[in-house]
Motif scaffolding. Structure first.
Motif, PDB file in Angstrom:
ATOM      1  N   ARG A   1      24.780  35.555   8.521  1.00  0.00           N
ATOM      2  CA  ARG A   1      25.766  35.518   9.593  1.00  0.00           C
ATOM      3  C   ARG A   1      26.653  36.733   9.436  1.00  0.00           C
ATOM      4  O   ARG A   1      27.183  36.993   8.363  1.00  0.00           O
ATOM      5  CB  ARG A   1      26.622  34.252   9.475  1.00  0.00           C
TER       6      ARG A   1
ATOM      7  N   PRO B   1      31.655  31.531  12.415  1.00  0.00           N
ATOM      8  CA  PRO B   1      31.995  31.124  13.772  1.00  0.00           C
ATOM      9  C   PRO B   1      33.503  31.058  13.951  1.00  0.00           C
ATOM     10  O   PRO B   1      34.212  30.537  13.102  1.00  0.00           O
ATOM     11  CB  PRO B   1      31.358  29.726  13.892  1.00  0.00           C
TER      12      PRO B   1
ATOM     13  N   SER C   1      35.718  34.120  22.075  1.00  0.00           N
ATOM     14  CA  SER C   1      34.654  34.937  21.516  1.00  0.00           C
ATOM     15  C   SER C   1      34.751  36.351  22.054  1.00  0.00           C
ATOM     16  O   SER C   1      35.275  36.595  23.126  1.00  0.00           O
ATOM     17  CB  SER C   1      33.276  34.349  21.875  1.00  0.00           C
TER      18      SER C   1
ATOM     19  N   LEU D   1      29.598  23.750  13.468  1.00  0.00           N
ATOM     20  CA  LEU D   1      30.099  24.478  14.639  1.00  0.00           C
ATOM     21  C   LEU D   1      31.203  23.705  15.371  1.00  0.00           C
ATOM     22  O   LEU D   1      31.613  24.107  16.456  1.00  0.00           O
ATOM     23  CB  LEU D   1      28.954  24.783  15.601  1.00  0.00           C
TER      24      LEU D   1
ATOM     25  N   ASP E   1      29.773  32.609  19.324  1.00  0.00           N
ATOM     26  CA  ASP E   1      29.798  34.012  18.928  1.00  0.00           C
ATOM     27  C   ASP E   1      28.618  34.729  19.580  1.00  0.00           C
ATOM     28  O   ASP E   1      27.583  34.127  19.846  1.00  0.00           O
ATOM     29  CB  ASP E   1      29.703  34.123  17.407  1.00  0.00           C
TER      30      ASP E   1
ATOM     31  N   ARG F   1      23.694  38.091  17.278  1.00  0.00           N
ATOM     32  CA  ARG F   1      24.825  37.279  16.821  1.00  0.00           C
ATOM     33  C   ARG F   1      24.800  35.904  17.494  1.00  0.00           C
ATOM     34  O   ARG F   1      25.150  34.896  16.870  1.00  0.00           O
ATOM     35  CB  ARG F   1      26.153  37.972  17.119  1.00  0.00           C
TER      36      ARG F   1
ATOM     37  N   TYR G   1      24.621  32.390  15.555  1.00  0.00           N
ATOM     38  CA  TYR G   1      25.605  31.331  15.769  1.00  0.00           C
ATOM     39  C   TYR G   1      24.926  29.969  15.849  1.00  0.00           C
ATOM     40  O   TYR G   1      25.333  29.010  15.170  1.00  0.00           O
ATOM     41  CB  TYR G   1      26.394  31.609  17.048  1.00  0.00           C
TER      42      TYR G   1
ATOM     43  N   THR H   1      23.418  28.609  12.597  1.00  0.00           N
ATOM     44  CA  THR H   1      24.348  28.135  11.576  1.00  0.00           C
ATOM     45  C   THR H   1      24.109  26.654  11.273  1.00  0.00           C
ATOM     46  O   THR H   1      24.389  26.176  10.179  1.00  0.00           O
ATOM     47  CB  THR H   1      25.805  28.344  12.039  1.00  0.00           C
TER      48      THR H   1
END
Length: 321
Positions: A25, A29, A36, A63, A69, A88, A92, A95
């Motif tokens: 990452r 986040p 964002s 999250l 993001d 990205r 996100y 994650t």
């Protein structure tokens, strides 16, 4: 569970370890209500939703209360452009690995894309997502050796072989350049054959060259992507494309971009032929279920395993799929 965290020797530094590992990452986040960093060219149809959690979040959701993001950049024709912001966005959603399986994460991404993109563009972004996940798995499987420069080159070669030069450069080029710079700096610091004055002079030279190279590389990549998007939108032919690229980037780069255009056009023709054949099979009411499936399978035969994943992703939202 998909986790690509590798441990390198301490002398290499944690930054090198994470970057060479494959998946990482770039930033954590963002927690709501911080907005964002949406790309200015991203679809503005639903800006508020881009600041909400990607999917319903439970108490154990990594999250929970975060802003999405990354972003989607669209070209002049409204088609998604491969860039770092897209990567990205993928990171996100990924994650949640370990909390959700990959199929559920992919579905979260699909639901995020639905109000923002038409069906063909959604399919293309999901195909890129599938390619990204497959690449990061393969990259992690390479492992890490004692030669960091060799490890970086192996990953560079793998990325370009799996994604093509343009996509690999857009997603990884800046990161690879920074890593190469860090490795070169470490090599100078470990070179005991240099006097302190010589080492200081070499480091100053390296830093000056790196600053120029980073700026030029970044500018060229951005310009080439925008130019290619304009060529596609305006239907510019190969000869003019080559001439303009040669003037801007030189003959070798112009030839590589021309080769990429040819590969992309060939791929698009193959997908179009598959779609047409698939439509004919689905429209043939004389076939029973087994015959229909056999013919659909035969249509996929010219594609290798990785290509089939892309084709299936691109056609998943087609009518009668």
């Amino acid at each position: 569970m998909l986790r690509f965290t590798l441990v390198l020797m301490l002398a290499a530094g944690v930054v090198l370890a994470v970057a060479l590992s494959g998946w990482r990452r770039e930033t954590a986040p963002a927690r709501a209500p911080v907005p964002s960093a949406a790309n200015a060219q991203a679809s503005a149809a639903a800006p508020a939703s881009a600041r909400r959690p990607a999917a319903p979040a439970g108490a154990g959701d990594s999250l929970r209360d975060t802003a999405v993001d990354g972003a989607l950049t669209l070209d002049a024709a409204g088609k998604p452009v491969v860039d770092r912001a897209m990567r990205r966005l993928f990171d996100y959603f990924l994650t949640r690995l370990g909390e959700r399986d990959l199929a559920a994460i992919r579905n979260d991404l699909r639901r995020y894309l639905q109000p923002r993109l038409g069906a063909p563009a959604q399919a293309q972004v999901l195909a890129w997502f599938d390619a990204y996940v497959a690449l990061e798995r393969e990259s992690a499987a390479l492992g890490v050796g004692s030669d960091l420069r060799a490890d970086l080159e192996r990953r560079r070669e793998l990325r370009r072989r799996r994604l093509g030069a343009a996509v690999a450069q857009a997603w990884y080029g800046e990161e690879e350049l920074r890593l190469a710079q860090t490795i070169a700096r470490q090599a100078l610091l470990r070179d005991h054959g240099l006097t302190p004055a010589q080492r200081a002079a070499r480091l100053r030279e390296l830093e000056a060259a790196q600053s120029d190279a980073t700026r030029v590389e970044s500018d060229n990549v951005t310009l080439a992507m925008r130019q290619s998007a304009q060529f596609e939108a305006q239907g510019i032919g190969p000869e003019r494309r080559y001439a303009e690229r040669e003037a801007a980037f030189g003959a070798p780069a112009a030839q590589r971009l021309a080769d990429l255009d040819q590969r992309r056009a060939h791929w698009n023709r193959r997908v179009a032929e598959y779609r047409a054949g698939r439509e004919r099979v689905l429209a043939d009411r004389s076939l029973d279920a087994a015959q229909r499936q056999a013919r659909l399978t035969a249509l996929l035969a010219p594609f290798d395993a990785r290509e089939r994943l892309r084709v299936e992703a691109l056609t998943r939202d087609d009518p009668r799929h």
